[in-house]
Design an enzyme around this catalytic site. Structure first.
Site, PDB file in Angstrom:
ATOM      1  N   VAL A   1       0.811  -1.221   0.000  1.00 53.31           N
ATOM      2  CA  VAL A   1       0.000   0.000   0.000  1.00 53.31           C
ATOM      3  C   VAL A   1       0.849   1.278   0.000  1.00 53.31           C
ATOM      4  CG1 VAL A   1      -0.284   0.224   2.511  1.00 53.31           C
ATOM      5  CG2 VAL A   1      -2.128   0.944   0.978  1.00 53.31           C
ATOM      6  N   TYR A   2       2.139   1.183   0.297  1.00 49.07           N
ATOM      7  CA  TYR A   2       2.981   2.379   0.313  1.00 49.07           C
ATOM      8  C   TYR A   2       3.079   2.929  -1.109  1.00 49.07           C
ATOM      9  CZ  TYR A   2       4.613   0.845   4.972  1.00 49.07           C
ATOM     10  OH  TYR A   2       4.703   0.453   6.287  1.00 49.07           O
ATOM     11  N   GLY A   3       2.506   4.099  -1.299  1.00 45.80           N
ATOM     12  CA  GLY A   3       2.486   4.703  -2.629  1.00 45.80           C
ATOM     13  C   GLY A   3       1.672   3.886  -3.618  1.00 45.80           C
TER      14      GLY A   3
END
Length: 176
Positions: free
Chosen positions: A52-54
Site C-alpha cells: 500500500v505504500y504509494g
C-alpha cells in the site's frame, strides 16, 4: 553494522531496518535509490515496505534498485489495506492475500518475499482462512517467513496459537 538473528529463523538482519513508506511519495525514485545505496553500503540488509505504500510505488522502486543485491537482502512487505476500488481489493482473505503477493512479487522483481506481514487484523475473515492461505504461500516458496503488524497482543497470541494448532508456518515476527 551489527547483525541480529530474526527470531528463531536463523536469518541475520542488520540492527537497522530501512523503512520505505515515503518511497514514491515524498522521496522520488532517484532519491529513494540514493537512500538505499547509502543504507546498503553502510551494511543495512533489512528493507521494510508494504504493497500500500504509494499504492505499489515503494515496492516498484525497490524492485528497480535491487538487481543482483537480492540475495544479500532480507525483504519484508505487507498486505491487507485496499489496493483498488473493488470490494475484494482489501483484507486478509485468501483471494486478496494471494493476489497481493503475486502483485508484490512483480513490483519487487523477485520470486520470493523474505517476510510477509499481515498489515492489520481482519475482523471479517476467519484466521483459519488467512493463515491457511499464508501457509500455502510459504509452501510454494513465494514467502519464507510470516509476521503480523498492528495487531493487539491478544490478536498476536491467537494467530500464533492457530498456526501452531494446524501445523502451519509459524508467525516469526510482530511489528507493532
Amino acid at each position: 553494522m551489527n547483525y541480529h538473528y530474526f527470531g528463531d529463523t536463523g536469518v541475520q538482519v542488520s540492527e537497522l531496518c530501512l523503512g520505505t513508506m515515503t518511497f514514491g511519495n515524498e522521496a522520488d525514485e532517484a532519491t529513494s535509490h540514493q537512500l538505499m545505496d547509502r543504507a546498503f553500503d553502510a551494511g543495512v540488509n533489512f528493507i521494510d515496505t508494504a504493497n500500500v505504500y504509494g499504492k505499489g510505488a515503494s515496492e516498484s522502486i525497490i524492485g528497480s534498485w535491487m538487481g543482483d543485491k537480492r540475495d544479500d537482502l532480507v525483504l519484508a512487505t505487507k498486505a491487507h489495506y485496499p489496493m483498488g476500488d473493488n470490494p475484494n481489493d482489501k483484507g486478509s482473505s485468501r483471494k486478496h492475500l494471494i493476489k497481493s503477493v503475486e502483485d508484490s512479487l512483480q513490483r519487487l522483481q523477485t520470486d520470493y518475499i523474505d517476510v510477509l506481514y499481515l498489515h492489520y487484523w481482519d475482523e471479517h475473515t476467519s484466521l483459519e482462512h488467512t493463515l491457511s492461505a499464508l501457509n500455502d504461500l510459504v509452501t510454494q516458496g513465494k514467502v519464507l517467513y510470516l509476521g503480523v503488524s498492528n495487531f493487539a497482543a491478544w490478536q498476536c497470541t491467537k494467530a500464533i496459537q492457530v498456526a501452531r494448532q494446524n501445523g502451519w508456518a509459524p508467525i516469526c515476527a510482530i511489528q507493532p
